[in-house]
Design a protein around this motif. Structure first.
Motif, PDB file in Angstrom:
ATOM      1  N   GLN A   1      11.798  20.901-100.898  1.00 44.70           N
ATOM      2  CA  GLN A   1      12.755  20.974-101.533  1.00 44.70           C
ATOM      3  C   GLN A   1      12.533  22.397-101.056  1.00 44.70           C
ATOM      4  N   ARG A   2      13.918  22.679-100.400  1.00 49.12           N
ATOM      5  CA  ARG A   2      14.525  24.521 -99.109  1.00 49.12           C
ATOM      6  C   ARG A   2      15.785  24.337-100.837  1.00 49.12           C
ATOM      7  N   LEU A   3      16.003  26.251-100.929  1.00 47.24           N
ATOM      8  CA  LEU A   3      16.520  25.999-101.790  1.00 47.24           C
ATOM      9  C   LEU A   3      18.609  26.247-101.670  1.00 47.24           C
ATOM     10  N   HIS A   4      18.679  25.667-100.115  1.00 46.81           N
ATOM     11  CA  HIS A   4      20.138  25.339-100.304  1.00 46.81           C
ATOM     12  C   HIS A   4      20.538  23.700-100.678  1.00 46.81           C
ATOM     13  N   ASP A   5      19.282  22.907-100.822  1.00 48.17           N
ATOM     14  CA  ASP A   5      19.376  21.601-101.467  1.00 48.17           C
ATOM     15  C   ASP A   5      19.203  21.755-103.339  1.00 48.17           C
ATOM     16  N   VAL A   6      18.425  22.887-103.318  1.00 54.68           N
ATOM     17  CA  VAL A   6      18.457  22.734-105.255  1.00 54.68           C
ATOM     18  C   VAL A   6      19.764  23.587-105.408  1.00 54.68           C
ATOM     19  N   GLU A   7      20.656  24.624-104.028  1.00 54.05           N
ATOM     20  CA  GLU A   7      21.694  24.893-104.608  1.00 54.05           C
ATOM     21  C   GLU A   7      22.953  23.491-104.675  1.00 54.05           C
ATOM     22  N   GLU A   8      22.340  23.491-103.825  1.00 57.93           N
ATOM     23  CA  GLU A   8      23.189  21.886-103.642  1.00 57.93           C
ATOM     24  C   GLU A   8      23.581  20.850-105.313  1.00 57.93           C
ATOM     25  N   THR A   9      22.085  20.902-105.382  1.00 57.49           N
ATOM     26  CA  THR A   9      21.727  19.658-106.553  1.00 57.49           C
ATOM     27  C   THR A   9      22.404  20.259-107.673  1.00 57.49           C
ATOM     28  N   GLU A  10      23.205  21.966-107.621  1.00 56.50           N
ATOM     29  CA  GLU A  10      23.108  22.538-108.684  1.00 56.50           C
ATOM     30  C   GLU A  10      24.839  22.002-108.884  1.00 56.50           C
ATOM     31  N   SER A  11      25.299  22.274-108.104  1.00 56.82           N
ATOM     32  CA  SER A  11      26.957  21.518-107.953  1.00 56.82           C
ATOM     33  C   SER A  11      27.352  20.899-108.310  1.00 56.82           C
ATOM     34  N   VAL A  12      26.578  19.832-107.568  1.00 57.20           N
ATOM     35  CA  VAL A  12      26.768  18.081-107.595  1.00 57.20           C
ATOM     36  C   VAL A  12      26.422  17.414-109.635  1.00 57.20           C
ATOM     37  N   VAL A  13      26.307  18.872-109.991  1.00 54.33           N
ATOM     38  CA  VAL A  13      25.075  18.671-111.666  1.00 54.33           C
ATOM     39  C   VAL A  13      26.351  19.311-112.482  1.00 54.33           C
ATOM     40  N   ILE A  14      26.985  20.132-111.720  1.00 52.79           N
ATOM     41  CA  ILE A  14      28.179  21.171-111.991  1.00 52.79           C
ATOM     42  C   ILE A  14      29.260  20.481-112.328  1.00 52.79           C
ATOM     43  N   ARG A  15      30.005  19.712-110.859  1.00 50.95           N
ATOM     44  CA  ARG A  15      30.641  18.929-111.156  1.00 50.95           C
ATOM     45  C   ARG A  15      30.886  17.244-112.338  1.00 50.95           C
ATOM     46  N   GLU A  16      29.622  17.165-111.983  1.00 48.40           N
ATOM     47  CA  GLU A  16      29.369  15.909-113.149  1.00 48.40           C
ATOM     48  C   GLU A  16      30.016  15.969-114.200  1.00 48.40           C
ATOM     49  N   HIS A  17      29.413  17.743-114.160  1.00 49.01           N
ATOM     50  CA  HIS A  17      28.942  17.726-116.009  1.00 49.01           C
ATOM     51  C   HIS A  17      31.000  18.015-116.268  1.00 49.01           C
ATOM     52  N   GLN A  18      31.489  18.612-115.381  1.00 48.29           N
ATOM     53  CA  GLN A  18      33.057  19.471-115.496  1.00 48.29           C
ATOM     54  C   GLN A  18      33.897  18.274-115.772  1.00 48.29           C
ATOM     55  N   GLN A  19      33.149  16.590-114.576  1.00 47.97           N
ATOM     56  CA  GLN A  19      34.212  15.509-114.770  1.00 47.97           C
ATOM     57  C   GLN A  19      33.821  14.594-115.706  1.00 47.97           C
ATOM     58  N   HIS A  20      32.801  14.902-115.883  1.00 51.50           N
ATOM     59  CA  HIS A  20      32.474  14.537-117.891  1.00 51.50           C
ATOM     60  C   HIS A  20      33.132  14.970-119.399  1.00 51.50           C
TER      61      HIS A  20
END
Length: 200
Positions: free
Chosen positions: A169-188
Motif C-alpha cells: 500500500q501507498r500512503l494515498h491508498d490508506v488515506e483513500e480507504t480511510e475516507s471511504v470508511v468514514i463516509r460509509e460510517h456517516q451514511q450508516h
C-alpha cells in the motif's frame, strides 16, 4: 517496513503540499502584473522573475510528492498488462540503472551550482530589480535529496512486491480507504437516525 515507507511518503507529501501554496503567490503576482501593465500602463520590473522563481520552486519540490503518489508519466500500454512481480522487476531495474545515477548527478552538480549561487548572492539578470535567485538554486540539491529518499522507498516497494506478488500500500491508498470508511460510517449513522425518526 510499512511505517518507514509511510514516513517517507508523508515527508514528500508535506513538502509537496507546502510548496503548492506558491501557486497562490504566482497567481497574485501575474494578476497584479497584468493589471498594472494593461490598465495603469506601469509594468513592474520584477513580475517575470517572481513568476519563474515561484513556478520553478513549485515544480522542483513537487517531484518527490508526485513520485510518492505514483503520478509521474508512464508509457504503460504494455506495463499494465504485466503481473505485479514483472512490473516490480522492471521498475527495480530502471530505478537502479537510471533513477539513482541521475539523482546522484542532480545532487552532486546541484550542490556545486547552488553553493556558487549562494556564495555570490546571485540575482536575476532579466530585470533591474535585482531579484535574488540563489534561494531557488538552493532548492536543486534539496530536490535531489527528497527524490533520493522517495526513490529508496520505491525500490523497497519493488522488492516487497517481488517477494509477495502484490504491490504494498501507498500512503494515498490508506488515506483513500480511510475516507471511504468514514463516509460509509456517516451514511450508516444517517440511516440509523432516519429509521429512528427525527425526534429520536
Amino acid at each position: 517496513m510499512t511505517k518507514f515507507l509511510f514516513f517517507i511518503d508523508e515527508l514528500s507529501t508535506w513538502v509537496g503540499k507546502a510548496f503548492a501554496w506558491l501557486i497562490l503567490v504566482l497567481t497574485l503576482g501575474v494578476s497584479y502584473e497584468v493589471f498594472v501593465r494593461y490598465v495603469l500602463r506601469a509594468p513592474t520590473t520584477w513580475a517575470f522573475d517572481i513568476s519563474y522563481i515561484t513556478y520553478g520552486a513549485m515544480f522542483l519540490m513537487a517531484g518527490a510528492y508526485t513520485l510518492s503518489r505514483n503520478g509521474h508519466v508512464r508509457a504503460d500500454v504494455v506495463y499494465r498488462l504485466w503481473s505485479p512481480r514483472t512490473q516490480a522487476t522492471m521498475d527495480l531495474v530502471l530505478y537502479i540503472l537510471f533513477f539513482l545515477p541521475a539523482i546522484a548527478a542532480l545532487m552532486y552538480s546541484g550542490w556545486n551550482y547552488a553553493q556558487m549561487s549562494i556564495r555570490f548572492r546571485e540575482v536575476s539578470i532579466f530585470s533591474p530589480a535585482g531579484v535574488p535567485v540563489f534561494p531557488l538554486k538552493a532548492l536543486i540539491p534539496l530536490t535531489g535529496f527528497l527524490l533520493f529518499l522517495q526513490g529508496i522507498a520505491e525500490i523497497i516497494r519493488c522488492v516487497l512486491c517481488i517477494r509477495t506478488g502484490q504491490w504494498p500500500q501507498r500512503l494515498h491508498d490508506v488515506e483513500e480507504t480511510e475516507s471511504v470508511v468514514i463516509r460509509e460510517h456517516q451514511q450508516h449513522a444517517a440511516e440509523l437516525h432516519n429509521e429512528k425518526g427525527p425526534g429520536a
